[in-house]
Each structure stands twice: as structure tokens, then as C-alpha cells.
Write an enzyme that holds these catalytic residues in place. Sequence first.
Site, PDB file in Angstrom:
ATOM      1  N   LYS A  35      11.046  -8.911  11.961  1.00 47.27           N
ATOM      2  CA  LYS A  35       9.790  -9.676  11.915  1.00 47.27           C
ATOM      3  C   LYS A  35       8.737  -8.905  11.123  1.00 47.27           C
ATOM      4  O   LYS A  35       8.894  -7.696  10.888  1.00 47.27           O
ATOM      5  CB  LYS A  35       9.296  -9.933  13.344  1.00 47.27           C
ATOM      6  CG  LYS A  35       8.916  -8.660  14.114  1.00 47.27           C
ATOM      7  CD  LYS A  35       8.660  -8.941  15.589  1.00 47.27           C
ATOM      8  CE  LYS A  35       8.324  -7.651  16.320  1.00 47.27           C
ATOM      9  NZ  LYS A  35       8.273  -7.836  17.783  1.00 47.27           N
ATOM     10  N   TYR A 262     -18.263   6.837  -0.660  1.00 47.40           N
ATOM     11  CA  TYR A 262     -19.313   6.063   0.016  1.00 47.40           C
ATOM     12  C   TYR A 262     -19.904   6.802   1.214  1.00 47.40           C
ATOM     13  O   TYR A 262     -19.179   7.433   1.986  1.00 47.40           O
ATOM     14  CB  TYR A 262     -18.732   4.741   0.540  1.00 47.40           C
ATOM     15  CG  TYR A 262     -18.277   3.791  -0.526  1.00 47.40           C
ATOM     16  CD1 TYR A 262     -19.155   3.309  -1.483  1.00 47.40           C
ATOM     17  CD2 TYR A 262     -16.961   3.354  -0.554  1.00 47.40           C
ATOM     18  CE1 TYR A 262     -18.728   2.405  -2.451  1.00 47.40           C
ATOM     19  CE2 TYR A 262     -16.525   2.452  -1.513  1.00 47.40           C
ATOM     20  CZ  TYR A 262     -17.409   1.982  -2.456  1.00 47.40           C
ATOM     21  OH  TYR A 262     -16.983   1.096  -3.396  1.00 47.40           O
TER      22      TYR A 262
HETATM   23  C1  PLP Z   1       9.064  -6.758  18.333  1.00 48.97           C
HETATM   24  C2  PLP Z   1      10.006  -6.943  19.461  1.00 48.97           C
HETATM   25  C3  PLP Z   1      10.976  -5.970  19.747  1.00 48.97           C
HETATM   26  C4  PLP Z   1      11.056  -4.643  19.039  1.00 48.97           C
HETATM   27  O1  PLP Z   1      10.140  -3.727  19.581  1.00 48.97           O
HETATM   28  P1  PLP Z   1      10.188  -2.197  19.118  1.00 48.97           P
HETATM   29  O2  PLP Z   1       9.157  -1.529  19.969  1.00 48.97           O
HETATM   30  O3  PLP Z   1       9.781  -2.197  17.688  1.00 48.97           O
HETATM   31  O4  PLP Z   1      11.559  -1.752  19.333  1.00 48.97           O
HETATM   32  C5  PLP Z   1      11.904  -6.257  20.735  1.00 48.97           C
HETATM   33  N1  PLP Z   1      11.863  -7.413  21.417  1.00 48.97           N
HETATM   34  C6  PLP Z   1      10.917  -8.357  21.186  1.00 48.97           C
HETATM   35  C7  PLP Z   1      10.921  -9.602  21.989  1.00 48.97           C
HETATM   36  C8  PLP Z   1       9.961  -8.139  20.220  1.00 48.97           C
HETATM   37  O5  PLP Z   1       9.032  -9.067  20.009  1.00 48.97           O
END
Ligand code: PLP
Length: 367
Positions: A35, A262
Site C-alpha cells: 500500500k 529562511y
Molecule cells: C499497513 C498494515 C500492515 C503492515 O504494518 P507494518 O507495521 O508496516 O508491518 C499490516 N496489516 C494491516 C491491516 C495494515 O493495514
Amino acid sequence: MSNYTIAEVDLSLLHNNIKIIRSITDNVKLLNIVKANAYGHGIIEISKASERFGADVLGVATVEEGIRIRESGVSLPIIVLFQHFKDESDLVCKYNLIPIISNADCLEYYDRYLKKYGGKLKLYIKVDTGLNRMGARPEEVLSLAKKVLSYDTLSIEGINTHYAAADMQDEYSKDFTNNQIRIFNEVLNELKSNGIEINNAHTANSAALVSYRNTYFDMVRAGIILYGYIYDDYDLGIRPILNLKSRVALLRNIKKGESISYGMTWKSNSDTRVAVIPIGYADGVPRGLSNNWEVKINGNYYPIRGRVCMDTIVADIGNGNVNVEDEVLIFGNDERINANTLAKRINGISHEILVNIGERVTRVYKE
Ligand SMILES: *Cc1c(COP(=O)(O)O)cnc(C)c1O
């Protein structure tokens, strides 16, 4: 097109991280979380590499991310981890994505599409064991499962839950996690005793994967660990796969007493030399690193002076050996400057540092 500022992704390190995860988790299946543009690493390339390196499933947040991966030719199962909207139900079916449901709201929409165009849909049921974000409450799961099975177009591919504090080591958090595991097991048992066998149960994110063996069930969901980050106290051989790099665009002399950038937040107390580097907060260098980070050039670390700008930072190189066009490491596979140490500086987590790498940073892949 300028590609002096790049995010260099080493796919052989991704492969190595996957092998390490496999060795920790024995024979359970591996769901690679891709994702948010694969945590900034490039969703298509990381999805394709995941397929080549033997991942069993991919996980995305949105239907749109799933469609992009499908259209790139990846054939692995793709789970949409977050609640989609009713009017996306057709696309879920059309692109052969696997939704995770918290209630029965979308079932009739899937069914209508499938009756019209043919095919069947596999879906997951999410159980809320305490995160209180998504999922059916434990006592609602059995009736939801029966509802799904009442449609001849739908089947239950799996069941899952998500932890609220698997990354925390204090007693309260550990008790909370163990209670979530207990509730999930109770739900599985209840389904089983009602004749509903589920093949794919998964609960473990990266933190649970390294800290709780009893969270594996049939599959683990590897997110941040794929990209090379996990807590300091574990040395599992996991390495960051991305280096955020730029090059020195300009060298300048600064006189004692002059300020830089800045707001005049830093003043030189001697004559010095600085390197101007074309990367800023638009590219994912947080503004909170103003006067608060160092970059690596030719093996040496040099402090950032003044505010981080949208497109530029300035490093104090003194009389160091630095030339125009030399490569600059902002953070990456380095003990001192990586997404974890950076996140700590600004009270964040490595996830958010990686996903904020800007769109104009060219992703470059090597293997
Ligand atoms: C993003 C996500 C993960 C992964 O989490 P990490 O901390 O990056 O391992 C696992 N399960 C779900 C449902 C998620 O949304």
C-alpha cells in the site's frame, strides 16, 4: 528530466529481507504489504519483485491501488485491506480483488455484479479484537459468515484481525496484544464448531512477526520489515532497501557571522564552506530536520545548517573533501542516517518517513 535526486531501491536487499522473514516464520504464507506506493518504494516494481521473490499475496489499502497492480500484469491474489465504498464493489469483482468486510453492506452489490457478469468472489472477514477501527465485533462474526455463505456467488477466503500495540514492549501493551490473540482464537473456534472451516487466518504485522510467534496462524502480513526497518533491539539481518540520494549542486563560502536559509536560524561562528543540495521537504526531507540532521558525502557526515526549504538543504562541509556533483546520502542503508534514526529526531515512525518521499524523486532500481 533531472534525476540527480533519486530514491535508489536495491531489490536484492528486498529479496534478502524476504528470505529472512521466511526463515523466521517457517512455512506460513507471506502477504507483502504494498500500500501507499509500497511505502514510497514504487508499487508496481515492488509488486512485481514480490511476485518474483515468492510472496503469496499482496496487500493494498484501496481498490485503485489494486487495479493499478492488476493492470501491470501481476497475477498474485490482491487483498484490499481497508473498507472500500459500495460503488467500488463492481471494480472489486471485475479486477479480481479480495475485499475485507466488516459487515454485510456490500454483499448484495457483489452478488448483483457476479450474477450479471458471471464468476465468484472470495472475501475476507475482519474481526475487531480491540483496535476499534474496522472489523465485525467478535460476537457478530458467526452471523456475518453465515450471511456470506448464503450467497452462492461468494465464499470466505480467510479471516483476519490487526493489533493495536504489537510494537510496544510494556506490560499493558503485551497484555492487550495477548488478549487480542485470545479473542481471535475464540472466534476461529466458534466458526469451526459451527462447521465453518477457514483456511487463511492472519493477524501479524511486522511488529507481531518479530515479537509474537503465536500470531502467525496461516499467513503473516509483512509491511515495514520488507523495506528493512524493525525495532532496534532485533538484529535479524534485515536491511533498509532504499537510499534517498542527491548530488551537490553548488559550493559556497560563508563568512563568520553570516546566517543560512529562511529565518536566519543558524549563524556561522567561523568562515566555512557549504554544499547546496537540491532536495527539500517537497522530496520527503522533513522540515523538522532544520539544524537537526547530517548527510553523508564521500564517507563523511556533515550537518544541515538552517531551515530545510521546499527544494533545498545546505550542509556545512568545512574543509571536507567535497566537490560539485558528488553524491549525497540523505538517509538509507546506513547505521547513523536511516529512516528509523531520522524518525526519532522528529518524533515519528519510519513508515511515515518512507511514504513521504516525494513524487518528483526518481525511483531507480538495482538488483
Ligand atoms: C499497513 C498494515 C500492515 C503492515 O504494518 P507494518 O507495521 O508496516 O508491518 C499490516 N496489516 C494491516 C491491516 C495494515 O493495514
